[in-house]
Design a protein around this motif. Structure first.
Motif, PDB file in Angstrom:
ATOM      1  N   ILE A 249      42.384  27.765  37.114  1.00 10.64           N
ATOM      2  CA  ILE A 249      42.080  28.693  38.205  1.00 10.64           C
ATOM      3  C   ILE A 249      40.881  28.174  38.971  1.00 10.64           C
ATOM      4  N   ASP A 250      40.773  28.596  40.216  1.00 12.32           N
ATOM      5  CA  ASP A 250      39.681  28.219  41.103  1.00 12.32           C
ATOM      6  C   ASP A 250      39.792  26.751  41.527  1.00 12.32           C
ATOM      7  N   ASN A 251      40.732  26.466  42.385  1.00 15.71           N
ATOM      8  CA  ASN A 251      40.980  25.096  42.857  1.00 15.71           C
ATOM      9  C   ASN A 251      40.623  24.910  44.324  1.00 15.71           C
TER      10      ASN A 251
ATOM     11  N   PHE B 120      43.019  37.122  47.478  1.00 16.05           N
ATOM     12  CA  PHE B 120      43.267  36.541  48.800  1.00 16.05           C
ATOM     13  C   PHE B 120      42.057  35.701  49.174  1.00 16.05           C
ATOM     14  N   LYS B 121      42.279  34.400  49.363  1.00 15.28           N
ATOM     15  CA  LYS B 121      41.203  33.510  49.830  1.00 15.28           C
ATOM     16  C   LYS B 121      41.501  33.138  51.271  1.00 15.28           C
ATOM     17  N   PRO B 122      40.617  33.458  52.188  1.00 14.18           N
ATOM     18  CA  PRO B 122      40.900  33.243  53.611  1.00 14.18           C
ATOM     19  C   PRO B 122      40.684  31.803  54.070  1.00 14.18           C
TER      20      PRO B 122
ATOM     21  N   ILE C 232      46.761  34.419  45.452  1.00 17.05           N
ATOM     22  CA  ILE C 232      46.806  33.876  44.089  1.00 17.05           C
ATOM     23  C   ILE C 232      47.073  35.023  43.126  1.00 17.05           C
ATOM     24  N   MET C 233      48.099  34.878  42.359  1.00 17.68           N
ATOM     25  CA  MET C 233      48.497  35.962  41.462  1.00 17.68           C
ATOM     26  C   MET C 233      47.490  36.143  40.337  1.00 17.68           C
ATOM     27  N   TRP C 234      47.109  37.382  40.100  1.00 14.56           N
ATOM     28  CA  TRP C 234      46.191  37.679  38.998  1.00 14.56           C
ATOM     29  C   TRP C 234      46.948  37.558  37.686  1.00 14.56           C
ATOM     30  N   LEU C 235      46.315  36.974  36.677  1.00 15.11           N
ATOM     31  CA  LEU C 235      47.005  36.781  35.405  1.00 15.11           C
ATOM     32  C   LEU C 235      47.160  38.117  34.683  1.00 15.11           C
ATOM     33  N   PRO C 236      48.240  38.282  33.928  1.00 17.31           N
ATOM     34  CA  PRO C 236      48.440  39.558  33.231  1.00 17.31           C
ATOM     35  C   PRO C 236      47.371  39.794  32.167  1.00 17.31           C
TER      36      PRO C 236
ATOM     37  N   GLY D  16      36.223  40.953  46.136  1.00 15.45           N
ATOM     38  CA  GLY D  16      36.721  40.034  45.113  1.00 15.45           C
ATOM     39  C   GLY D  16      35.980  40.215  43.804  1.00 15.45           C
ATOM     40  N   TYR D  17      36.639  39.807  42.735  1.00 20.14           N
ATOM     41  CA  TYR D  17      36.053  39.897  41.399  1.00 20.14           C
ATOM     42  C   TYR D  17      35.176  38.676  41.159  1.00 20.14           C
ATOM     43  N   ARG D  18      33.906  38.882  40.898  1.00 21.56           N
ATOM     44  CA  ARG D  18      32.954  37.802  40.558  1.00 21.56           C
ATOM     45  C   ARG D  18      32.982  36.601  41.508  1.00 21.56           C
ATOM     46  N   GLY D  19      32.200  35.605  41.169  1.00 25.93           N
ATOM     47  CA  GLY D  19      32.246  34.333  41.888  1.00 25.93           C
ATOM     48  C   GLY D  19      31.372  34.320  43.126  1.00 25.93           C
ATOM     49  N   THR D  20      31.226  33.110  43.667  1.00 28.57           N
ATOM     50  CA  THR D  20      30.308  32.918  44.782  1.00 28.57           C
ATOM     51  C   THR D  20      31.020  32.954  46.128  1.00 28.57           C
ATOM     52  N   GLN D  21      32.344  32.822  46.120  1.00 28.00           N
ATOM     53  CA  GLN D  21      33.079  32.625  47.365  1.00 28.00           C
ATOM     54  C   GLN D  21      33.700  33.909  47.897  1.00 28.00           C
ATOM     55  N   LEU D  22      33.801  33.969  49.209  1.00 27.24           N
ATOM     56  CA  LEU D  22      34.447  35.118  49.845  1.00 27.24           C
ATOM     57  C   LEU D  22      35.922  35.206  49.455  1.00 27.24           C
ATOM     58  N   LYS D  23      36.286  36.331  48.915  1.00 28.82           N
ATOM     59  CA  LYS D  23      37.692  36.593  48.610  1.00 28.82           C
ATOM     60  C   LYS D  23      37.897  38.090  48.595  1.00 28.82           C
ATOM     61  N   VAL D  24      39.151  38.480  48.690  1.00 33.21           N
ATOM     62  CA  VAL D  24      39.473  39.900  48.686  1.00 33.21           C
ATOM     63  C   VAL D  24      40.484  40.118  47.571  1.00 33.21           C
TER      64      VAL D  24
ATOM     65  N   ARG E 242      34.576  22.118  38.707  1.00 33.46           N
ATOM     66  CA  ARG E 242      35.041  22.863  37.531  1.00 33.46           C
ATOM     67  C   ARG E 242      33.880  22.988  36.552  1.00 33.46           C
ATOM     68  N   HIS E 243      32.897  23.750  36.945  1.00 31.55           N
ATOM     69  CA  HIS E 243      31.665  23.878  36.152  1.00 31.55           C
ATOM     70  C   HIS E 243      31.897  24.611  34.836  1.00 31.55           C
ATOM     71  N   HIS E 244      32.809  25.584  34.898  1.00 31.11           N
ATOM     72  CA  HIS E 244      33.247  26.251  33.671  1.00 31.11           C
ATOM     73  C   HIS E 244      34.753  26.060  33.598  1.00 31.11           C
TER      74      HIS E 244
ATOM     75  N   LEU F 176      38.925  33.093  28.207  1.00 37.37           N
ATOM     76  CA  LEU F 176      37.594  32.714  27.735  1.00 37.37           C
ATOM     77  C   LEU F 176      37.085  31.661  28.697  1.00 37.37           C
ATOM     78  N   GLU F 177      35.822  31.725  29.032  1.00 39.99           N
ATOM     79  CA  GLU F 177      35.272  30.698  29.910  1.00 39.99           C
ATOM     80  C   GLU F 177      34.117  29.997  29.222  1.00 39.99           C
ATOM     81  N   GLU F 178      34.150  28.677  29.277  1.00 44.02           N
ATOM     82  CA  GLU F 178      33.088  27.905  28.628  1.00 44.02           C
ATOM     83  C   GLU F 178      32.526  26.914  29.632  1.00 44.02           C
TER      84      GLU F 178
HETATM   85  N1  LIG Z   1      44.231  34.522  39.157  1.00 46.81           N
HETATM   86  C1  LIG Z   1      43.299  34.975  38.324  1.00 46.81           C
HETATM   87  N2  LIG Z   1      43.636  35.669  37.221  1.00 46.81           N
HETATM   88  C2  LIG Z   1      42.695  36.121  36.375  1.00 46.81           C
HETATM   89  N3  LIG Z   1      41.374  35.944  36.552  1.00 46.81           N
HETATM   90  C3  LIG Z   1      40.972  35.266  37.631  1.00 46.81           C
HETATM   91  C4  LIG Z   1      41.908  34.748  38.577  1.00 46.81           C
HETATM   92  N4  LIG Z   1      41.222  34.125  39.561  1.00 46.81           N
HETATM   93  C5  LIG Z   1      39.937  34.255  39.247  1.00 46.81           C
HETATM   94  N5  LIG Z   1      39.761  34.943  38.098  1.00 46.81           N
HETATM   95  C6  LIG Z   1      38.479  35.292  37.486  1.00 46.81           C
HETATM   96  O1  LIG Z   1      37.537  35.479  38.526  1.00 46.81           O
HETATM   97  C7  LIG Z   1      36.481  34.554  38.422  1.00 46.81           C
HETATM   98  C8  LIG Z   1      36.055  34.129  39.807  1.00 46.81           C
HETATM   99  O2  LIG Z   1      37.121  33.486  40.489  1.00 46.81           O
HETATM  100  P1  LIG Z   1      36.920  32.077  41.184  1.00 46.81           P
HETATM  101  O3  LIG Z   1      36.421  31.108  40.154  1.00 46.81           O
HETATM  102  O4  LIG Z   1      38.150  31.722  41.930  1.00 46.81           O
HETATM  103  O5  LIG Z   1      35.752  32.427  42.200  1.00 46.81           O
HETATM  104  P2  LIG Z   1      34.630  31.521  42.847  1.00 46.81           P
HETATM  105  O6  LIG Z   1      34.008  32.344  43.897  1.00 46.81           O
HETATM  106  O7  LIG Z   1      35.195  30.223  43.246  1.00 46.81           O
HETATM  107  O8  LIG Z   1      33.640  31.326  41.622  1.00 46.81           O
HETATM  108  P3  LIG Z   1      32.551  30.138  41.455  1.00 46.81           P
HETATM  109  O9  LIG Z   1      31.746  30.151  42.667  1.00 46.81           O
HETATM  110  O10 LIG Z   1      31.804  30.546  40.207  1.00 46.81           O
HETATM  111  O11 LIG Z   1      33.299  28.876  41.285  1.00 46.81           O
HETATM  112  C9  LIG Z   1      37.039  33.440  37.564  1.00 46.81           C
HETATM  113  O12 LIG Z   1      36.035  32.775  36.867  1.00 46.81           O
HETATM  114  C10 LIG Z   1      37.970  34.197  36.619  1.00 46.81           C
HETATM  115  O13 LIG Z   1      37.234  34.774  35.560  1.00 46.81           O
END
Ligand SMILES: Nc1ncnc2c1ncn2[C@@H]1O[C@H](COP(=O)(O)OP(=O)(O)OP(=O)(O)O)[C@@H](O)[C@H]1O
Ligand SMILES: [Mn+2]
Length: 438
Positions: free
Chosen positions: A345-347, A163-165, A263-267, A143-151, A328-330, A273-275
């Protein structure tokens, strides 16, 4: 930023496999007492003596006014509006697969705009959701970034999805507003809730079961495939690569498949931007953030560079309160305009405890006393049981239905009433609706 499930024994002690009782008489069992004694602002369903709450956090004094209005509001909004079914029928028609498009990815890409990820009326949405849940998987990576397991998956035709399992059963109790792993079903419910509230900023999401062995492993990158292991019963498991990914906390197939949400990736055209969220938590127990102590905190935000997004942050707070997402920290928004809505995103940190409402998730509303008129009207429309009815009907069409346990659906009805009570407290404080609704 988020913690894993607390390792206390309460997880097993308080695990309940039946929906919660609907009795209006509160059952002050140990767990609920424990909740009160934490000194945080919680309200257990159908509380009798809200004045008895000790509100440690002086920034949330508005809650006493909310509770003052609650009984009358509960009576005022006790029946379902006949209009709910019209809206639900329209939303349902869109999510039904109808063969409107033969290029679902292109359709979704064209829909996605900085202020709405899909149109209010979205013929073809059912085709996109069906494609998300059935298109062949051509590649898989960590998965791209983040703390949670995803593919991260690539679907046939080139669409990227997350894909969040599944990590919990539908009725597993997760205490703590940001505890535990992500709930895959929360992501699906969030998508439908966003359409119901007409806050169309959640990426298209659906349930999907996959075979780790047949569909993911053969197309995995090396770095992902290294995290596949065999479970005790010989089943295929995966632990992924992420901040909280641990070999001993893997997810496993159940009868050769693993349920999750897609979850569909945004185009790319939408640059995010994340704040830091102005109402973010400290994530440190007993360490209060400024907003928790200062009743006038909203003034600070109004005089900050986040001011143009204030009403969108309040919309997001309403959305998060209904699902009990306190993580929703950011917050994300699309680059370009200063006043674009929050990209929801991230619900996944949602629907943890159907019995508890963490009122502080509503802090932006309680402290600013402003809301978009359109959001208010939707809440009124969905009061009196309409919310649970509508969600239930929409979620019933998902491939992994039932997405939410009954107790969580009912909890959303209760939370609608609490928001309406908060708004009435605001009307009183600000001298009329014209100072509250925009
Ligand atoms: N559907 C999407 N389209 C585009 N970018 C996304 C999408 N889902 C996630 N991202 C990007 O990937 C990052 C990590 O996703 P997400 O917040 O779901 O992971 P997380 O493991 O829950 O992160 P955290 O632990 O920081 O809350 C998001 O901050 C966002 O930048
Ligand atoms: Mn998260």
């Amino acid at each position: 930023m988020v913690s894993r499930i607390t390792t206390d024994s309460f997880r097993s002690q308080h695990h309940h496999s039946n929906p919660l009782p609907t009795s209006p008489v509160p059952n002050y069992n140990r767990r609920k007492e424990k909740v009160y004694l934490q000194g945080e602002v919680y309200a257990v369903r159908e509380i009798l003596n809200p004045e008895k709450y000790e509100l440690n956090r002086t920034g949330l004094q508005m809650l006493s006014s909310l509770y003052k209005h609650l009984p009358a509001i509960r009576v005022q909004y006790s029946t379902i509006s006949p209009q709910v079914m019209d809206i639900v029928q329209k939303l349902k028609r869109d999510i039904t697969r109808r063969g409107v498009t033969d290029d679902p990815w292109d359709l979704a890409r064209k829909w996605a705009k900085p202020r709405s990820l899909l149109p209010e009326s979205a013929p073809g949405l059912g085709d996109v959701l069906a494609a998300l849940s059935t298109a062949p998987i051509t590649a898989a990576d960590i998965g791209y970034r983040g703390t949670q397991l995803k593919v991260s998956l690539r679907l046939k035709g080139g669409q990227i999805v997350v894909f969040k399992p599944l990590r919990y059963s539908r009725d597993e109790l997760i205490e703590g507003i940001y505890s535990g792993f992500d709930r895959h079903n929360g992501e699906i419910a969030a998508f439908h809730l966003s359409r119901l509230l007409d806050l169309r900023m959640v990426p298209l999401t659906t349930g999907r079961s996959v075979s780790l062995k047949r569909q993911i492993l053969p197309v995995s990158t090396w770095r992902l495939s290294k995290t596949f292991i065999q479970g005790r019963a010989g089943q295929m498991c995966l632990y992924g690569v992420c901040h909280y990914c641990r070999k001993n906390e893997s997810v496993c197939e159940n009868f050769h498949s693993l349920e999750g949400s897609v979850i569909m990736w945004l185009p790319k055209k939408l640059r995010l931007l994340e704040e830091p969220h102005p109402w973010r938590r400290t994530y440190v127990k007993n360490k209060f953030a400024k907003w928790e102590k200062n009743e006038s905190y909203c003034e600070r935000v109004i005089h900050s560079n986040q001011a143009p997004r204030l009403l969108h942050l309040v919309d997001a707070a309403v959305f998060d309160f209904l699902m009990q997402n306190g993580d929703r920290h950011h917050y994300a928004r699309v680059a370009g305009a200063n006043d674009s809505p929050v990209v929801l995103i991230d619900n996944g940190k949602s629907f943890g405890d159907a019995d508890v409402d963490h009122m502080d998730v509503l802090a932006p509303l309680l402290q600013c006393c402003r809301l978009h008129q359109t959001t208010y009207e939707r809440l009124v429309l969905l009061s009196g049981g309409g919310m649970s009815q509508a969600m239930k009907e929409l979620l019933a069409l998902d491939p992994i239905a039932p997405v939410l346990a009954e107790a969580h659906l009912r909890a959303m009805d209760r939370r609608v009433i609490h928001i309406l009570a908060a708004l009435n407290a605001c009307r009183e404080r600000k001298g009329g609706w014209h100072n509250v609704l925009f």
